[in-house]
Design a protein around this motif. Structure first.
Motif, short mmCIF file in Angstrom:
data_model
loop_
_atom_site.label_atom_id
_atom_site.label_comp_id
_atom_site.label_asym_id
_atom_site.label_seq_id
_atom_site.Cartn_x
_atom_site.Cartn_y
_atom_site.Cartn_z
N ILE A 21 0.86 -1.19 0.00
CA ILE A 21 0.00 0.00 0.00
C ILE A 21 0.89 1.23 0.00
CG2 ILE A 21 -1.85 1.22 1.17
CD1 ILE A 21 -2.48 -1.39 2.68
N LEU A 22 0.74 2.07 -1.03
CA LEU A 22 1.60 3.25 -1.16
C LEU A 22 1.05 4.47 -0.43
CD1 LEU A 22 2.60 3.02 -4.94
CD2 LEU A 22 3.60 1.86 -2.96
N ALA A 23 -0.23 4.44 -0.05
CA ALA A 23 -0.88 5.60 0.59
C ALA A 23 -0.64 6.84 -0.28
CB ALA A 23 -0.36 5.82 2.01
N THR A 24 -1.07 6.77 -1.52
CA THR A 24 -0.73 7.78 -2.53
C THR A 24 -1.23 9.18 -2.16
OG1 THR A 24 -2.73 7.14 -3.76
CG2 THR A 24 -0.64 6.11 -4.40
N GLY A 25 -2.29 9.27 -1.37
CA GLY A 25 -2.78 10.58 -0.96
C GLY A 25 -1.80 11.34 -0.10
N GLU A 26 -0.79 10.64 0.42
CA GLU A 26 0.21 11.27 1.28
C GLU A 26 1.59 11.37 0.63
OE1 GLU A 26 -1.88 9.85 5.47
OE2 GLU A 26 -0.03 8.86 4.82
N GLY A 70 0.29 -7.26 -9.93
CA GLY A 70 -1.12 -6.90 -9.81
C GLY A 70 -1.33 -5.49 -9.30
N PHE A 71 -2.59 -5.04 -9.38
CA PHE A 71 -2.94 -3.68 -8.99
C PHE A 71 -4.24 -3.69 -8.18
CE2 PHE A 71 -5.33 0.29 -9.99
CZ PHE A 71 -4.50 1.17 -9.31
N LYS A 72 -4.28 -2.87 -7.14
CA LYS A 72 -5.47 -2.80 -6.28
C LYS A 72 -5.77 -1.35 -5.90
CE LYS A 72 -7.33 -4.35 -1.81
NZ LYS A 72 -7.10 -5.22 -0.62
N PRO A 73 -6.81 -0.74 -6.49
CA PRO A 73 -7.28 0.55 -5.99
C PRO A 73 -8.14 0.31 -4.75
CG PRO A 73 -8.63 -0.13 -7.84
CD PRO A 73 -7.57 -1.19 -7.67
N ALA A 74 -8.07 1.21 -3.79
CA ALA A 74 -8.81 1.01 -2.54
C ALA A 74 -9.16 2.36 -1.93
CB ALA A 74 -7.99 0.20 -1.55
N SER A 121 -4.14 2.85 -1.62
CA SER A 121 -4.46 3.55 -0.38
C SER A 121 -4.83 2.58 0.73
CB SER A 121 -5.64 4.51 -0.60
OG SER A 121 -5.55 5.20 -1.82
N THR A 122 -4.80 3.10 1.95
CA THR A 122 -5.29 2.36 3.10
C THR A 122 -6.80 2.51 3.25
OG1 THR A 122 -5.04 4.20 4.65
CG2 THR A 122 -3.11 2.77 4.31
N GLY A 123 -7.36 3.55 2.64
CA GLY A 123 -8.76 3.90 2.85
C GLY A 123 -8.93 4.84 4.02
N LYS A 124 -7.84 5.15 4.73
CA LYS A 124 -7.90 6.01 5.90
C LYS A 124 -7.33 7.40 5.63
CE LYS A 124 -9.20 2.34 8.27
NZ LYS A 124 -10.61 2.15 8.72
#
Length: 309
Positions: free
Chosen positions: A181-186, A243-247, A211-214
């Motif tokens: 999880i890259l936490a792209t928003g941060e 693989g890829f996972k949007p969250a 993202s973590t969703g948090k």
């Protein structure tokens, strides 16, 4: 593989161009009727049905696992021509302490249990404790581990440090698949998103996840496009498919369509299968079921008829 900064240093992402590309995804085509239903059924196959709340209980996890086994009501399955038990979600994702409950509830199915780990969601724990959390979750039966990266290392561009930490986590996972999880928003910039994606893949991630969703900003299409371009570049350079996972933040069926269109256009049909693509979502499944009921019956049901747990 060893860290190779030459695969990403100097790479520049044009944010305006990425946003323009994503803005046209669902406006250049129309997916309707049977075709739309087929895409939504495929989305169900790729859902990591998730509960990551502080008040999670064994009972909630059991109910979520029951939904994972049978994501659509019987009359919807029949209307779509699906046999009972043919369709399940991709995985069930829970906190480490909930893994034993999920494993027990999913016994006899082929649905894997995924566990977040490494001090989720912040990841700001000593490395040896993060590694021990991975090992504990795997020992409890988790087949997939969603780790979070140390954002400080990415923001300060300490790519060697980030690579070494992720590689240690990959080793701790053993036979379990690892989603980074890259936490792209941060991560502040799309350049950092591209670089962190490359580092995670070089360090052994089986999936990269937005993202973590948090975070305050979770999965977005421009960020996902940037990560998919990194996936494509990495695959061309190494021959390995990741693989890829949007969250996070995905709640409506139309979003499932948009992300699948993006996957097919950027990476091809193979990335519409759960071994290479997952949605980190829960409430989105309820809206998908509601849309499929409309396709089958011609009527929209109240959302309360499609509760998740």
């Amino acid at each position: 593989m060893a860290l190779d900064v030459g695969m990403f240093e100097g790479h520049r992402v044009n944010r305006a161009a990425a946003e323009r590309r994503c803005a046209t995804l669902t406006t250049r085509r129309s997916v309707k009727k049977a075709h739309q239903a087929a895409w939504l059924v495929n989305a169900v196959r790729c859902v990591d049905l998730t509960t990551l709340a502080g008040d999670d209980t064994e009972g909630r996890v059991k109910r979520l696992c029951a939904k994972a086994r049978k994501p659509l009501a019987s009359h919807i399955e029949a209307g779509l021509g699906l046999s009972a038990g043919e369709l399940t979600v991709g995985a069930v994702c829970v906190y480490p302490t909930m893994v034993p409950h999920a494993v027990k509830a999913l016994e006899g199915s082929n649905i894997p249990v995924a566990s977040v780990a490494t001090g989720f969601p912040a990841g700001l724990m000593p490395l040896h404790l993060r590694l021990e959390e991975i090992r504990w979750a795997v020992a409890q039966g988790a087949a997939e581990i969603d780790i979070v990266i140390n954002r400080e290392l990415a923001l300060t561009r300490n790519w060697q440090g980030l690579h070494d930490e992720i590689a240690a986590m990959r080793e701790a996972c053993g036979d379990a698949h690892m989603k980074a999880i890259l936490a792209t928003g941060e991560l502040e910039t799309l350049n950092n998103v591209y670089s962190a994606s490359m580092v995670a893949m070089q360090a052994g991630a089986d999936f990269i996840k937005t993202s973590t969703g948090k975070e305050s900003v979770n999965a977005t299409l421009p960020v996902s496009l940037t990560m998919l371009r990194a996936l494509r570049d990495y695959g061309m350079a190494t021959g390995h498919r990741i693989g890829f996972k949007p969250a996070g933040g995905m709640k409506q069926a139309k979003e499932a369509l948009a992300w699948q269109i993006l996957m097919k256009e950027e990476l091809g049909r193979d990335w519409l299968n759960p071994d290479l693509f997952r949605f980190g979502a829960s409430s989105m499944l309820g809206d998908i079921e509601r849309q499929l009921e409309h396709y089958v019956t011609g009527r929209y049901a109240d959302s309360s008829r499609h509760a998740l747990a």
